[in-house]
Design a protein around this motif. Structure first.
Motif, mmCIF file in Angstrom:
data_model
loop_
_atom_site.group_PDB
_atom_site.id
_atom_site.type_symbol
_atom_site.label_atom_id
_atom_site.label_comp_id
_atom_site.label_asym_id
_atom_site.label_seq_id
_atom_site.Cartn_x
_atom_site.Cartn_y
_atom_site.Cartn_z
ATOM 1 N N THR A 170 0.811 -1.220 0.000
ATOM 2 C CA THR A 170 0.000 0.000 0.000
ATOM 3 C C THR A 170 0.847 1.273 0.000
ATOM 4 N N ALA A 171 2.162 1.134 -0.112
ATOM 5 C CA ALA A 171 3.033 2.312 -0.128
ATOM 6 C C ALA A 171 2.708 3.192 -1.334
ATOM 7 N N GLY A 172 2.572 4.489 -1.100
ATOM 8 C CA GLY A 172 2.312 5.433 -2.174
ATOM 9 C C GLY A 172 0.861 5.552 -2.590
ATOM 10 N N LEU A 173 -0.025 4.794 -1.934
ATOM 11 C CA LEU A 173 -1.440 4.864 -2.280
ATOM 12 C C LEU A 173 -2.172 5.821 -1.345
ATOM 13 N N ASP A 174 -3.206 6.462 -1.865
ATOM 14 C CA ASP A 174 -4.011 7.309 -1.000
ATOM 15 C C ASP A 174 -4.804 6.424 -0.042
ATOM 16 N N PRO A 175 -5.309 6.971 1.073
ATOM 17 C CA PRO A 175 -5.970 6.153 2.097
ATOM 18 C C PRO A 175 -7.131 5.308 1.588
ATOM 19 N N ILE A 176 -7.951 5.857 0.696
ATOM 20 C CA ILE A 176 -9.099 5.100 0.199
ATOM 21 C C ILE A 176 -8.645 3.926 -0.662
ATOM 22 N N THR A 177 -7.681 4.175 -1.545
ATOM 23 C CA THR A 177 -7.164 3.112 -2.404
ATOM 24 C C THR A 177 -6.458 2.045 -1.579
ATOM 25 N N ALA A 178 -5.688 2.478 -0.574
ATOM 26 C CA ALA A 178 -4.993 1.534 0.291
ATOM 27 C C ALA A 178 -5.977 0.663 1.058
ATOM 28 N N SER A 179 -7.041 1.275 1.563
ATOM 29 C CA SER A 179 -8.066 0.527 2.285
ATOM 30 C C SER A 179 -8.721 -0.507 1.380
ATOM 31 N N GLY A 180 -8.989 -0.124 0.147
ATOM 32 C CA GLY A 180 -9.583 -1.056 -0.806
ATOM 33 C C GLY A 180 -8.668 -2.235 -1.092
ATOM 34 N N PHE A 181 -7.372 -1.967 -1.176
ATOM 35 C CA PHE A 181 -6.416 -3.051 -1.429
ATOM 36 C C PHE A 181 -6.376 -4.004 -0.233
ATOM 37 N N ASP A 182 -6.360 -3.449 0.977
ATOM 38 C CA ASP A 182 -6.356 -4.292 2.184
ATOM 39 C C ASP A 182 -7.568 -5.215 2.213
ATOM 40 N N GLU A 183 -8.745 -4.654 1.952
ATOM 41 C CA GLU A 183 -9.970 -5.443 1.993
ATOM 42 C C GLU A 183 -9.977 -6.509 0.898
ATOM 43 N N LEU A 184 -9.444 -6.156 -0.274
ATOM 44 C CA LEU A 184 -9.341 -7.127 -1.363
ATOM 45 C C LEU A 184 -8.438 -8.292 -0.957
ATOM 46 N N LEU A 185 -7.278 -7.967 -0.405
ATOM 47 C CA LEU A 185 -6.336 -9.004 -0.005
ATOM 48 C C LEU A 185 -6.944 -9.910 1.061
ATOM 49 N N LYS A 186 -7.625 -9.315 2.016
ATOM 50 C CA LYS A 186 -8.258 -10.087 3.085
ATOM 51 C C LYS A 186 -9.331 -11.012 2.519
ATOM 52 N N THR A 187 -10.143 -10.507 1.591
ATOM 53 C CA THR A 187 -11.196 -11.311 0.977
ATOM 54 C C THR A 187 -10.614 -12.478 0.186
ATOM 55 N N LEU A 188 -9.580 -12.198 -0.616
ATOM 56 C CA LEU A 188 -8.957 -13.254 -1.421
ATOM 57 C C LEU A 188 -8.294 -14.304 -0.536
ATOM 58 N N GLN A 189 -7.635 -13.856 0.536
ATOM 59 C CA GLN A 189 -6.971 -14.799 1.423
ATOM 60 C C GLN A 189 -7.988 -15.723 2.089
ATOM 61 N N HIS A 190 -9.107 -15.182 2.509
ATOM 62 C CA HIS A 190 -10.151 -16.004 3.122
ATOM 63 C C HIS A 190 -10.748 -16.978 2.110
ATOM 64 N N ALA A 191 -10.944 -16.517 0.874
ATOM 65 C CA ALA A 191 -11.574 -17.350 -0.147
ATOM 66 C C ALA A 191 -10.637 -18.431 -0.681
ATOM 67 N N LEU A 192 -9.372 -18.081 -0.869
ATOM 68 C CA LEU A 192 -8.425 -18.996 -1.520
ATOM 69 C C LEU A 192 -7.512 -19.718 -0.541
ATOM 70 N N GLY A 193 -7.391 -19.213 0.676
ATOM 71 C CA GLY A 193 -6.664 -19.930 1.720
ATOM 72 C C GLY A 193 -5.151 -19.834 1.669
ATOM 73 N N PHE A 194 -4.608 -18.899 0.898
ATOM 74 C CA PHE A 194 -3.154 -18.803 0.849
ATOM 75 C C PHE A 194 -2.606 -18.088 2.092
ATOM 76 N N THR A 195 -1.318 -18.239 2.303
ATOM 77 C CA THR A 195 -0.605 -17.577 3.397
ATOM 78 C C THR A 195 -0.040 -16.261 2.873
ATOM 79 N N VAL A 196 0.076 -15.263 3.747
ATOM 80 C CA VAL A 196 0.620 -13.970 3.336
ATOM 81 C C VAL A 196 1.763 -13.572 4.257
ATOM 82 N N PHE A 197 2.913 -13.274 3.656
ATOM 83 C CA PHE A 197 4.086 -12.717 4.341
ATOM 84 C C PHE A 197 4.174 -11.276 3.881
#
Length: 258
Positions: A170-197
């Protein structure tokens, strides 16, 4: 989540005489999102690149999927690389390739799928990353900062990885865009079950998506745990990070709000 997907034992890295890390020990559990934080110069990105074999550690053992990647043959390394995805801080998209062609690079190298099938997979990854399908034919230079990060995420997902390595996504992203990326990553991780480092300095990201956080300090993993556990740690940097003005602000925001 007791299965260890990544393990570091007594890892030391240095450039010349300068020691970056010493006696780094860390276990990453399958299915978790773990954040790696630390002050400037603590070597967060160096640690990520060392795990990926882009830097050479001088001592210790790094195992991923139960194998010591750095000791494997080229053929065996390629098998491991098909099981992870990487998103570097700047996205690292190939500037001369379209978004679809960027995603196709790994598919073309590691599979024997037809061009039609690879294109269908690339479009699926673009969709999963939250990009419009017509962005497939765009060049990286035609994308906004947020779209580049999502295109890079789509590429990282190309081979259906078991673990994603993300460097300051999320470096260099505005707060709204960064928040959207976080929520996307969280949704994909829950749906697909991958690990995140996840290497990050973004407190909002930590509070929104991370199961555990590891603190790099004094050249090692100084502390690890949930945020609730870390805020009790008396180490001055940890106290300032989580209990300073920005830390208090992030804690007070409703889940998902930047």
């Amino acid at each position: 989540m007791t299965d260890t997907i990544l393990s570091l034992r007594n890892v030391k890295t240095q450039y010349g005489k300068k020691v970056i890390h010493e006696n780094v020990n860390l276990d990453v559990r399958r299915g978790e999102i773990i954040g790696i934080i630390g002050g400037s110069g603590s070597g967060k990105t160096v640690l990520l690149r060392t795990i990926l074999g882009l830097n050479r550690h001088t001592f210790g053992k790094i195992e991923i999927f139960g194998k010591e990647y750095h000791t494997l043959s080229t053929k065996e390394k390629h098998k491991i690389e098909q099981r992870w995805g990487v998103l570097f801080q700047d996205g690292a998209l190939y500037s001369s390739l379209t978004v679809m062609e960027n995603i196709d690079v790994a598919l073309k190298e590691y599979t024997k799928l037809s061009t039609t099938t690879r294109n269908e997979i690339a479009l699926l990854k673009i969709f999963l990353a939250g990009l419009p399908l017509d962005s497939a034919e765009l060049m990286p230079s035609e994308l906004s900062g947020g779209m580049r990060k999502r295109a890079s995420l789509a590429r990282a997902l190309a081979m259906d990885p078991e673990i994603l390595f993300l460097d300051e996504p999320t470096a260099g992203l505005d707060p709204i865009t960064a928040s959207g990326f976080d929520e996307l990553l969280k949704t994909l991780q829950h749906a697909l079950g991958f690990t995140v480092f996840l290497v990050t300095h973004d407190l909002d990201t930590l509070y929104t998506i991370c199961d555990r956080v590891a603190v790099l300090a004094e050249k090692r993993i100084y502390a690890i745990g949930t945020i609730d556990e870390l805020v009790q740690n008396p180490y001055p940097w940890i106290q300032e990070y989580f209990n300073g003005p920005r830390g208090r602000s992030a804690k007070m925001k409703p889940c998902g709000e930047k």
